[in-house]
Design a protein around this motif. Structure first.
Motif, PDB file in Angstrom:
ATOM      1  N   LEU A  30       0.838  -1.200   0.000  1.00  0.00           N
ATOM      2  CA  LEU A  30       0.000   0.000   0.000  1.00  0.00           C
ATOM      3  C   LEU A  30       0.869   1.246   0.000  1.00  0.00           C
ATOM      4  O   LEU A  30       0.617   2.194  -0.755  1.00  0.00           O
ATOM      5  CB  LEU A  30      -0.914   0.005   1.230  1.00  0.00           C
ATOM      6  N   PHE A  31       1.876   1.247   0.851  1.00  0.00           N
ATOM      7  CA  PHE A  31       2.768   2.404   0.953  1.00  0.00           C
ATOM      8  C   PHE A  31       3.588   2.582  -0.329  1.00  0.00           C
ATOM      9  O   PHE A  31       3.986   3.693  -0.662  1.00  0.00           O
ATOM     10  CB  PHE A  31       3.709   2.246   2.153  1.00  0.00           C
ATOM     11  N   LYS A  32       3.817   1.492  -1.045  1.00  0.00           N
ATOM     12  CA  LYS A  32       4.585   1.560  -2.295  1.00  0.00           C
ATOM     13  C   LYS A  32       3.720   1.929  -3.487  1.00  0.00           C
ATOM     14  O   LYS A  32       4.212   2.059  -4.607  1.00  0.00           O
ATOM     15  CB  LYS A  32       5.265   0.213  -2.553  1.00  0.00           C
ATOM     16  N   GLY A  33       2.418   2.075  -3.250  1.00  0.00           N
ATOM     17  CA  GLY A  33       1.517   2.452  -4.331  1.00  0.00           C
ATOM     18  C   GLY A  33       1.175   1.325  -5.275  1.00  0.00           C
ATOM     19  O   GLY A  33       0.676   1.564  -6.383  1.00  0.00           O
ATOM     20  N   GLU A  34       1.397   0.084  -4.861  1.00  0.00           N
ATOM     21  CA  GLU A  34       1.187  -1.054  -5.751  1.00  0.00           C
ATOM     22  C   GLU A  34      -0.270  -1.457  -5.865  1.00  0.00           C
ATOM     23  O   GLU A  34      -0.615  -2.328  -6.665  1.00  0.00           O
ATOM     24  CB  GLU A  34       2.028  -2.247  -5.266  1.00  0.00           C
ATOM     25  N   ARG A  35      -1.158  -0.838  -5.058  1.00  0.00           N
ATOM     26  CA  ARG A  35      -2.587  -1.153  -5.147  1.00  0.00           C
ATOM     27  C   ARG A  35      -3.403   0.064  -5.566  1.00  0.00           C
ATOM     28  O   ARG A  35      -4.607   0.127  -5.335  1.00  0.00           O
ATOM     29  CB  ARG A  35      -3.096  -1.693  -3.807  1.00  0.00           C
ATOM     30  N   GLY A  36      -2.731   1.021  -6.182  1.00  0.00           N
ATOM     31  CA  GLY A  36      -3.430   2.187  -6.705  1.00  0.00           C
ATOM     32  C   GLY A  36      -3.466   3.389  -5.783  1.00  0.00           C
ATOM     33  O   GLY A  36      -4.002   4.439  -6.158  1.00  0.00           O
ATOM     34  N   ASP A  37      -2.919   3.248  -4.575  1.00  0.00           N
ATOM     35  CA  ASP A  37      -2.903   4.380  -3.645  1.00  0.00           C
ATOM     36  C   ASP A  37      -1.659   5.241  -3.885  1.00  0.00           C
ATOM     37  O   ASP A  37      -0.730   4.846  -4.581  1.00  0.00           O
ATOM     38  CB  ASP A  37      -2.901   3.862  -2.203  1.00  0.00           C
ATOM     39  N   GLN A  38      -1.648   6.436  -3.295  1.00  0.00           N
ATOM     40  CA  GLN A  38      -0.478   7.298  -3.402  1.00  0.00           C
ATOM     41  C   GLN A  38       0.726   6.604  -2.783  1.00  0.00           C
ATOM     42  O   GLN A  38       0.640   6.049  -1.682  1.00  0.00           O
ATOM     43  CB  GLN A  38      -0.742   8.629  -2.692  1.00  0.00           C
ATOM     44  N   ALA A  39       1.854   6.611  -3.478  1.00  0.00           N
ATOM     45  CA  ALA A  39       3.059   5.917  -3.005  1.00  0.00           C
ATOM     46  C   ALA A  39       3.754   6.754  -1.940  1.00  0.00           C
ATOM     47  O   ALA A  39       4.875   7.248  -2.134  1.00  0.00           O
ATOM     48  CB  ALA A  39       3.998   5.632  -4.174  1.00  0.00           C
ATOM     49  N   ILE A  40       3.104   6.856  -0.796  1.00  0.00           N
ATOM     50  CA  ILE A  40       3.621   7.705   0.279  1.00  0.00           C
ATOM     51  C   ILE A  40       4.935   7.170   0.839  1.00  0.00           C
ATOM     52  O   ILE A  40       5.731   7.913   1.408  1.00  0.00           O
ATOM     53  CB  ILE A  40       2.566   7.833   1.404  1.00  0.00           C
TER      54      ILE A  40
END
Length: 332
Positions: free
Chosen positions: A51-61
């Motif tokens: 999730l943090f890496k943006g691998e599921r479409g979220d911002q790669a925070i």
């Protein structure tokens, strides 16, 4: 100001959030942060890294440097995540809190206080979370679909695995961890002991010789139809496992879920393997008692069983006095 050196990697305010979280997972594995956690719990937190890496479409925070990760930035990201997937947002929040603990323990003065403190996420309770309770007709239809899928060329014993889920209410990784020594076919009725579960450790499936919770260790009685299935299988068994892969080793639940999606039928696209667990709970609770369902599933509290696994019809109240007006005239 640096946190500590781990495998040659120094963390400071210019390190990325991803780097801190990866070292947090490592600290959770060795018990430095978070206390003693089960392997599967740590694996669950590790999966949140994507999730943090943006691998599921979220911002790669996670690509941000730590000095950029203010409380405002983290709060906004968690709130946006909770709109899409409240359960994962809750896990991500816990992981960030553990990361903060690690910085405090090792002297990195990035956050004056825990940046996740006071963050209110959306609840994950919704109509979509209503437990699936299959009717007898639905169970029979799924059986037919699975049996049609189960040809001699299919090496996955999907009929047996689904049968175990229906007959016991065990979780899928508990079913796949069953050994013949856990089964007693000589008793009446036959029984099976839930003594462990499969977990993934360092990328490899292992059998954890303890259940997910203390109450999970239990012996359940088996219906005759399933004990008959086990009698057939034990006669040709060449593995200590009840449901091994084609090499006699542990079967991966990911592969079993894929096979089930192929076999269940289009009209049952909402049904997952875990649906059988809630179906077992609902059937027992609505026919016997909630406490009996709690014991079958191995929960420490009947409230857990009621809230997450038992589907109950709403009470419509007593309207019989009004409905009596619709009574037919007595036959002459």
């Amino acid at each position: 100001m640096r946190v500590y050196e781990n495998a040659g990697a120094l963390l400071d305010s210019h390190s990325t959030l991803n780097q801190l979280l990866e070292q947090t997972i490592a600290a959770m594995r060795n018990g430095t942060v978070g206390g003693k956690l089960r392997v599967q719990s740590i694996n669950t937190y590790e999966r949140q890294l994507s999730l943090f890496k943006g691998e599921r479409g979220d911002q790669a925070i996670g690509n941000l440097q730590l000095y950029e990760c203010t409380k405002t930035v983290l709060t906004h990201w968690l709130m946006k995540l909770s709109e899409r997937t409240p359960a994962n947002a809750k896990l991500a929040k816990v992981l960030l809190s553990r990361a903060y603990d690690l910085t405090v323990m090792n002297g990195l003065g990035i956050w004056a206080n825990n940046p996740t403190h006071g963050v209110k996420l959306q609840s994950n309770t919704s109509d979509d979370d209503e437990p699936v309770a299959l009717s007898l007709q639905e169970v029979q239809a799924i059986w037919k679909n699975i049996q049609a899928w189960q040809t001699p060329y299919k090496r996955t014993d999907l009929v047996g695995i689904v049968g175990a889920c229906m007959a016991t209410g065990f979780r899928i990784n508990e079913v796949l961890a069953l050994r013949w020594e856990d089964v007693d076919l000589s008793s009446t009725p036959a029984t099976v002991a839930n003594t462990g579960t499969l977990v993934r450790q360092d990328g490899k499936l292992i059998r954890q010789a303890e259940t997910k919770t203390k109450n999970g260790y239990r012996i359940v009685k088996l219906p005759m139809w399933f004990s008959d299935m086990l009698v057939q299988r034990v006669q040709v068994a060449d593995s200590t496992l009840v449901f091994p892969n084609d090499k006699g080793g542990f079967m991966d639940a990911v592969n079993v879920r894929t096979r089930f999606r192929d076999a269940r039928g289009e009209m049952f696209s909402h049904v997952m393997l875990k649906s059988f667990r809630s179906s077992v709970a609902s059937a027992i609770a609505n026919t016997a008692s909630l406490e009996d369902a709690q014991k079958q599933l191995g929960h420490s509290s009947s409230e857990i069983t009621r809230r997450y696994y038992v589907q109950r019809a709403a009470d419509a109240g007593d309207n019989t006095a009004i409905l009596e007006l619709f009574a037919p005239d007595p036959m002459l």
